[in-house]
Design a protein around this motif. Structure first.
Motif, PDB file in Angstrom:
ATOM      1  N   UNK A  37      22.142  -8.086  23.020  1.00 33.62           N
ATOM      2  CA  UNK A  37      21.120  -7.710  24.008  1.00 33.62           C
ATOM      3  C   UNK A  37      21.770  -7.189  25.288  1.00 33.62           C
ATOM      4  N   UNK A  38      22.858  -7.790  25.692  1.00 41.16           N
ATOM      5  CA  UNK A  38      23.595  -7.314  26.865  1.00 41.16           C
ATOM      6  C   UNK A  38      24.155  -5.916  26.618  1.00 41.16           C
ATOM      7  N   UNK A  39      24.731  -5.702  25.437  1.00 40.62           N
ATOM      8  CA  UNK A  39      25.288  -4.386  25.133  1.00 40.62           C
ATOM      9  C   UNK A  39      24.198  -3.322  25.134  1.00 40.62           C
ATOM     10  N   UNK A  40      23.054  -3.631  24.552  1.00 37.97           N
ATOM     11  CA  UNK A  40      21.975  -2.656  24.487  1.00 37.97           C
ATOM     12  C   UNK A  40      21.473  -2.289  25.878  1.00 37.97           C
ATOM     13  N   UNK A  41      21.422  -3.261  26.795  1.00 36.14           N
ATOM     14  CA  UNK A  41      21.012  -2.933  28.162  1.00 36.14           C
ATOM     15  C   UNK A  41      22.091  -2.117  28.861  1.00 36.14           C
ATOM     16  N   UNK A  42      23.340  -2.556  28.717  1.00 33.69           N
ATOM     17  CA  UNK A  42      24.430  -1.884  29.419  1.00 33.69           C
ATOM     18  C   UNK A  42      24.591  -0.427  28.993  1.00 33.69           C
ATOM     19  N   UNK A  43      24.508  -0.156  27.692  1.00 36.16           N
ATOM     20  CA  UNK A  43      24.868   1.184  27.224  1.00 36.16           C
ATOM     21  C   UNK A  43      23.948   2.268  27.785  1.00 36.16           C
ATOM     22  N   UNK A  44      22.712   1.902  28.165  1.00 30.41           N
ATOM     23  CA  UNK A  44      21.813   2.902  28.748  1.00 30.41           C
ATOM     24  C   UNK A  44      22.328   3.405  30.092  1.00 30.41           C
ATOM     25  N   UNK A  45      23.140   2.597  30.765  1.00 26.84           N
ATOM     26  CA  UNK A  45      23.722   3.035  32.036  1.00 26.84           C
ATOM     27  C   UNK A  45      24.828   4.072  31.831  1.00 26.84           C
ATOM     28  N   UNK A  46      25.212   4.305  30.583  1.00 27.03           N
ATOM     29  CA  UNK A  46      26.208   5.340  30.302  1.00 27.03           C
ATOM     30  C   UNK A  46      25.566   6.640  29.845  1.00 27.03           C
ATOM     31  N   UNK A  47      24.253   6.671  29.703  1.00 22.00           N
ATOM     32  CA  UNK A  47      23.561   7.859  29.210  1.00 22.00           C
ATOM     33  C   UNK A  47      23.838   9.065  30.109  1.00 22.00           C
ATOM     34  N   UNK A  48      24.302  10.149  29.504  1.00 20.40           N
ATOM     35  CA  UNK A  48      24.581  11.364  30.256  1.00 20.40           C
ATOM     36  C   UNK A  48      25.872  11.332  31.036  1.00 20.40           C
TER      37      UNK A  48
END
Length: 910
Positions: free
Chosen positions: A513-524
């Motif tokens: 769950x932490x990874x799924x939230x974090x990875x959106x901050x790398x979008x683009x």
């Protein structure tokens, strides 16, 4: 790996260097039973180094933190408590400190050993909840100059290469890295590539002649700290000979004219003299770089740990931009990461100046993006304190609550006396740690037991930007918990005091769950991870970022189109002038001290220091000097010396080493106060740091050396229960002028103590030591001569030595240790056990010099290798007969040197 019906295998990754080797863990669901390299992992293809192959032997349960422990006031002993009480207390102390002194009065110091999910949880805790940028990582000590180098020159912190470039390059330059010790699996790949393609050129730049140099076609033993001058000199020749890529420079870079002006005076003659090398070697190096179809550079701490670390990184990257050697197979500037997940920390923003997704804490737009995503009004504006600054703030009282996780600053930071003073003075210190034995744990007001390798789930990113899924094989022992779970539990309790009634920012049920939230901050962003999830990593294996949503695979190489993530889309030449190291040697401190790695140990040895066999190659801290320096001072191998810097002194043995240049000294970085009395090697190093990266100059200090007159010596060995005996005996060592503790053995581990003093110690202290050595009763042989302050004891159980203590006279220590290790002794030998003999009786079958395990993987001693060479075996024969060099291969360079040394006398008489 053979399995039976009661065992199973879990795929994971190694927890040591940044290579990110795949590991298969054999376990029974409760205990880790064995490890082997994962043949399917693209980083190591089944190979492990001596450290990785012993992972199942490290982490002695007697060294593990198992339960929360709390002390309610400074000076009191910690007592076991429950998790709820521990975290409630921590939340109350942090909330009280924040209310009274503001959010910047608290700080977090975390680690490149953490998983990415752990990093993200800490980052969100500090920035979104507490409201401070005072969060930094021990990656500040190893990789921050590489970060600055990449960002200044290429636009972002992104190593552009892949490991496969090692096999595909025509010219490989290794700068400031003993790769054979620090990154042995990658070194083996390079070694194999050169064997397949002998025309490959390997250049090593290092003041020492290390094992890495054995592979080199050219070794440039430059004066310490002159790297920038060297790189400028190489570029001068490249320009002079027109070995530069003019079209690439014109179309894809900017700033070349200023750099060309900068290096105009860096003539070969001047640079060679300044760096202490020959002009012909300098020209050869430049020619190989300029004429080779492909050029790859690899570097590590020799460039990074410097007050000019950023300049060194940029000056090396300049060579790639000038030759156009980037974005292609076999090409590029490739920093070798020092910890298993230092990259993950950089990605999540877990340095004081960063935010998640390679954002900048000093950039208002970046802060607003992260704040909006986290659902908070804003992030703090005030810059955070980096490692050296942070602990200075602890020492002077600005930081009043400090949370340390998975790192050991009381061993690893420079100028250790001030670090210990800071930790002792801090009103509230939380240490979240798997091993209670670290030097930092003694200062913990609250000790929180954390899960260790093989006991938790998450992700790590290695040096080539490859993300791997770390899987849990066994449960953590007792009440130890995963790091992310500890953080989130604490954060929810702190939320109730700092933002009552609001939805929790830390409602995570698992690491995924932490990874799924974090990875959106790398979008683009340049490191886009949005196309990665745990299922993909499980089904398709580790992946290299960027891998955005919709992509079918990761990205092996960056900048293949010649476009860079800068405002102009061009890479930037950086024209930094050479700056001398902060602390040059002088008449008072005439030697330059360099620090570095041993082959079989890692960092502060909190983990490797629990495995006795990893001490077989190097048993104790020793200072290496050139033979001329020993002769000049009238010193012999093994004698104790006092090493003094402008900050402190340390006593330790000295050894002759012609791989060291005159005027220089070398001390391994691993030895802290737990193993070496006097706060360890970093009591000597200086806290000066690079102005851009804030990385300290751990590899360059001026020192003086003098003989330590300590005539009364002690040697002791006791097998069994080594960690418990370690804890009992280490405090007693404070009464000695010199004391060193280490481990020995394999199947029967033992604790080894060596100590020395200016005079005989009190009988009461010796009696207390004997109690912990099990030498007070039972089958103990004793000899005492009070008039000479000599006393000896040996315990013989079932026909073999199990403990020995020599006090006042220790001539027999080496052969007695070998006799213990052999496990053999006849009745005739008993009468010689306590004799003052420096050489063993003929029946002993032991050596008068320290034994040494040359190949830890296969348990082959140097004596066995030398005996094989005497019988006429070559390298292939030694491998076949003894097995040495057939596993990780780290011993091969040393075996080759023994073969050469044996051949040299024969050649002289031919």
């Amino acid at each position: 790996m053979s399995l039976n019906s009661e065992t199973q295998t879990t795929a994971s990754t190694c927890c040591y260097c940044g290579v990110g080797c795949g590991v298969l863990i054999e376990h029974d669901g409760e205990r880790i039973l064995g490890v082997q390299g994962d043949p399917a992992h693209p980083a190591n293809f089944g190979r492990l180094c001596s450290k990785g192959s012993t992972l199942h032997l490290t982490g002695d349960i007697d060294a593990r933190a198992l339960y929360p422990e709390l002390c309610l006031a400074k000076g009191l002993a910690r007592a076991r408590t429950d998790w709820s009480t521990a975290l409630d207390h921590a939340a109350s102390r942090f909330a009280e400190t924040i209310r009274e002194h503001g959010p910047d009065s608290v700080a977090f110091y975390i680690s490149g050993q953490l998983l990415t999910e752990d990093y993200y949880a800490f980052n969100k805790l500090a920035r979104a909840l507490v409201g401070t940028h005072n969060i930094d990582s021990n990656s500040r000590l190893c990789m921050s100059s590489a970060v600055v180098g990449y960002k200044r020159s290429l636009g972002v912190d992104a190593p552009p290469c892949s490991y496969e470039d090692l096999e595909q390059s025509d010219c490989v330059l290794i700068a400031g890295s003993n790769m054979a010790f620090a990154h042995p699996i990658l070194f083996r790949r390079l070694e194999a590539a050169k064997a397949q393609r002998p025309d490959m050129r390997v250049i090593v730049i290092d003041p020492r002649r290390t094992d890495t140099c054995d592979l080199a076609d050219l070794h440039l033993a430059i004066r310490p700290g002159t790297d920038v001058a060297l790189f400028h000199g190489i570029l001068h020749i490249l320009i002079q000979e027109d070995w530069v890529a003019r079209r690439f420079i014109a179309e894809h870079t900017e700033g070349f004219e200023a750099l060309e002006t900068q290096v105009a005076d860096s003539t070969p003659e001047a640079v060679a003299e300044f760096c202490g090398i020959t002009e012909s070697d300098l020209r050869r190096c430049a020619e190989w770089i300029g004429k080779s179809p492909t050029f790859l550079s690899l570097w590590c701490m020799g460039l990074n740990q410097s007050t000019a670390g950023s300049a060194k990184n940029s000056a090396l990257i300049n060579l790639h931009l000038a030759t156009g050697m980037i974005g292609r197979r076999g090409c590029g500037p490739f920093s070798l990461t020092g910890q298993p997940n230092a990259m993950g920390g950089r990605e999540t923003g877990s340095l004081a100046n960063l935010l998640p997704g390679h954002r900048e804490a000093g950039n208002a737009e970046h802060r607003a993006e992260v704040a909006q995503y986290w659902g908070v009004d804003s992030l703090p504006v005030r810059p955070g304190l980096t490692a050296i600054e942070l602990f200075e703030a602890v020492r002077d009282g600005r930081i009043k609550a400090l949370w340390i996780a998975c790192t050991n600053p009381a061993q690893s930071l420079p100028d250790q006396q001030k670090i210990h003073e800071a930790l002792a003075a801090c009103p509230f210190v939380v240490v979240q740690e798997a091993f209670f034995t670290t030097e930092t744990c003694r200062y913990a007001d609250l000790l929180l037991p954390a899960a260790s390798w093989g006991e938790k789930e998450g992700t790590v990113t290695n040096s080539e930007r490859r993300v791997s899924h770390v899987r849990r094989a066994v449960p953590a022992p007792a009440e130890a918990r995963p790091d992310w779970a500890i953080v989130c539990d604490f954060a929810q309790r702190l939320e109730s005091q700092l933002r009552p009634g609001l939805p929790s920012l830390f409602d995570f049920n698992n690491a995924e769950a932490l990874f799924e939230e974090y990875k959106q901050l790398t979008s683009g962003r340049d490191l886009d991870l949005t196309g990665i999830d745990y299922a993909l990593l499980d089904n398709q294996g580790p992946q290299q970022w960027p891998l955005p949503v919709g992509a079918t695979q990761g990205t092996p190489r960056l900048y293949v189109d010649g476009r860079f993530p800068t405002a102009s889309s061009r890479a930037r030449f950086v024209a930094d002038a050479y700056c001398a190291p902060q602390e040059p040697r002088d008449d008072r401190y005439p030697l330059t001290l360099n620090t570095g790695r041993l082959r079989d140990q890692w960092h502060g040895m909190s983990r490797t220091g629990t495995a006795a066999r990893l001490f077989g190659h190097v048993e104790e801290a020793m200072l290496s000097l050139h033979p001329d320096e020993l002769h000049q001072r009238g010193l012999q191998d093994g004698q104790l010396v006092r090493v003094t810097s402008r900050r402190a002194s340390l006593i330790l043995p000295v050894q002759s080493d012609d791989a060291i240049q005159p005027g220089e000294a070398f001390l391994p970085m691993h030895w802290g106060d737990r193993f070496l009395k006097g706060l360890g090697c970093n009591v000597l190093t200086l806290p000066a740091f690079d102005p851009l990266s804030k990385q300290p100059e751990l590899k360059h200090a001026a020192v003086a050396i003098e003989k330590a007159e300590l005539p009364w010596q002690l040697f002791a060995l006791i097998e069994g229960d080594v960690q418990q005996r370690f804890e009992a005996l280490r405090p007693l060592c404070e009464d000695f002028d010199y004391a060193s503790l280490s481990l020995a053995g394999r199947e029967r581990p033992a604790l080894v103590l060596r100590a020395a003093h200016h005079g005989a110690i009190a009988k009461e202290l010796l009696d207390r030591i004997d109690v912990h050595l099990n030498l007070c009763d039972g089958p103990v042989i004793a000899y005492d001569d009070p008039s000479q302050a000599v006393g000896k004891r040996a315990r013989v159980d079932q026909g073999r030595i199990t403990a020995v203590r020599l006090a006042g006279e220790t001539a027999a220590r080496h052969w007695l240790k070998d006799l213990w290790q052999s496990g053999q002794m006849d009745e005739q030998m008993r009468r010689w056990l306590l004799a003052p003999l420096s050489t063993p009786p003929s029946a002993a079958g032991a050596s008068s010099v320290p034994s040494k395990t040359l190949c830890n993987c296969m348990n082959v001693s140097q004596q066995a290798v030398c005996a094989g060479i005497e019988r006429g075996l070559d390298l292939a024969g030694l491998k076949q007969e003894l097995g040495c060099g057939t596993s990780c291969g780290s011993c091969v360079p040393e075996i080759k040197r023994l073969l050469v040394a044996h051949a040299a006398p024969s050649a002289a008489f031919a």
